[in-house]
Design a protein around this motif. Structure first.
Motif, short mmCIF file in Angstrom:
data_model
loop_
_atom_site.label_atom_id
_atom_site.label_comp_id
_atom_site.label_asym_id
_atom_site.label_seq_id
_atom_site.Cartn_x
_atom_site.Cartn_y
_atom_site.Cartn_z
N GLN A 64 -25.79 -88.96 -29.40
CA GLN A 64 -25.89 -89.88 -28.26
C GLN A 64 -26.99 -89.42 -27.32
O GLN A 64 -27.34 -88.23 -27.27
CB GLN A 64 -24.56 -89.95 -27.54
N ALA A 65 -27.51 -90.36 -26.58
CA ALA A 65 -28.53 -90.05 -25.59
C ALA A 65 -28.03 -88.94 -24.65
O ALA A 65 -26.86 -88.94 -24.23
CB ALA A 65 -28.89 -91.29 -24.79
N GLY A 66 -28.92 -88.00 -24.35
CA GLY A 66 -28.55 -86.86 -23.53
C GLY A 66 -28.13 -85.65 -24.34
O GLY A 66 -28.01 -84.55 -23.78
N GLY A 67 -27.91 -85.86 -25.62
CA GLY A 67 -27.44 -84.77 -26.47
C GLY A 67 -28.59 -83.90 -26.96
O GLY A 67 -29.75 -84.08 -26.58
N SER A 68 -28.23 -82.95 -27.82
CA SER A 68 -29.19 -81.99 -28.34
C SER A 68 -29.08 -81.86 -29.85
O SER A 68 -28.00 -82.10 -30.43
CB SER A 68 -28.94 -80.60 -27.71
N ARG A 77 -38.41 -81.01 -22.66
CA ARG A 77 -37.16 -81.34 -23.36
C ARG A 77 -37.09 -80.66 -24.74
O ARG A 77 -36.00 -80.34 -25.21
CB ARG A 77 -37.05 -82.85 -23.54
N SER A 126 -33.55 -81.31 -26.61
CA SER A 126 -32.51 -81.52 -25.61
C SER A 126 -32.81 -82.80 -24.84
O SER A 126 -33.92 -83.33 -24.91
CB SER A 126 -32.47 -80.33 -24.65
N SER A 127 -31.81 -83.26 -24.11
CA SER A 127 -31.95 -84.49 -23.32
C SER A 127 -32.55 -85.60 -24.17
O SER A 127 -33.50 -86.29 -23.75
CB SER A 127 -32.82 -84.23 -22.07
N LEU A 128 -32.01 -85.77 -25.34
CA LEU A 128 -32.57 -86.74 -26.27
C LEU A 128 -32.44 -88.17 -25.75
O LEU A 128 -31.47 -88.52 -25.07
CB LEU A 128 -31.87 -86.60 -27.63
N LYS A 129 -33.45 -88.96 -26.10
CA LYS A 129 -33.51 -90.35 -25.69
C LYS A 129 -33.55 -91.23 -26.94
O LYS A 129 -34.00 -90.78 -28.01
CB LYS A 129 -34.78 -90.60 -24.86
N ASP A 170 -36.58 -91.13 -29.07
CA ASP A 170 -36.84 -89.95 -29.91
C ASP A 170 -36.40 -90.19 -31.35
O ASP A 170 -36.64 -89.35 -32.22
CB ASP A 170 -36.09 -88.73 -29.36
N SER A 205 -27.91 -95.08 -27.59
CA SER A 205 -27.75 -95.18 -26.13
C SER A 205 -26.31 -95.39 -25.74
O SER A 205 -25.44 -95.64 -26.56
CB SER A 205 -28.61 -96.34 -25.62
#
Length: 121
Positions: A13-17, A67, A84-87, A90, A121
């Protein structure tokens, strides 16, 4: 014959790593060659993400600065990409590449098969 094998992709999910790995064989690639991560999103061209040269100097695409972190472990002859902080943007097929020389010039002789990263997202 140099071979590169990526692993570590997946769905997040978005925000993950995620941490991608690229295992090299056939030569001491990570110690001697410029290495890089590229990605390709569906319907788009290949994009350079990060590089590390034979002296350990790194560069990053503006879209991932702060990131993503590229690193290498010469003892394991491996390359890594800590994301990190995946969007969602990405998302793509991530591939590692190695030049046949220490300096990063944009030319790469060896490529892995890629690992898929999907960010929702």
């Amino acid at each position: 014959q140099v071979q590169l094998v990526e692993s570590g992709g997946g769905s997040v999910q978005a925000g993950g790593s995620l941490r991608l790995s690229c295992a090299a064989s056939g030569y001491a690639v990570s110690r001697n060659y410029c290495m890089a991560w590229f990605r390709q999103a569906p319907g788009k061209g290949r994009e350079g993400v990060a590089t590390v040269d034979g002296n350990g100097r790194t560069t990053y695409a503006n879209s991932v600065k702060g990131r993503f972190t590229i690193s290498r472990d010469d003892a394991k002859n491996s390359l890594y990409l800590q994301m990190s902080s995946l969007k969602p943007e990405d998302t793509g097929q991530y591939s590692c590449a190695a030049a046949g020389f220490p300096r990063c010039t944009g030319n790469y002789n060896y490529w892995g098969q890629g690992t898929q990263v999907t960010v929702s997202s």
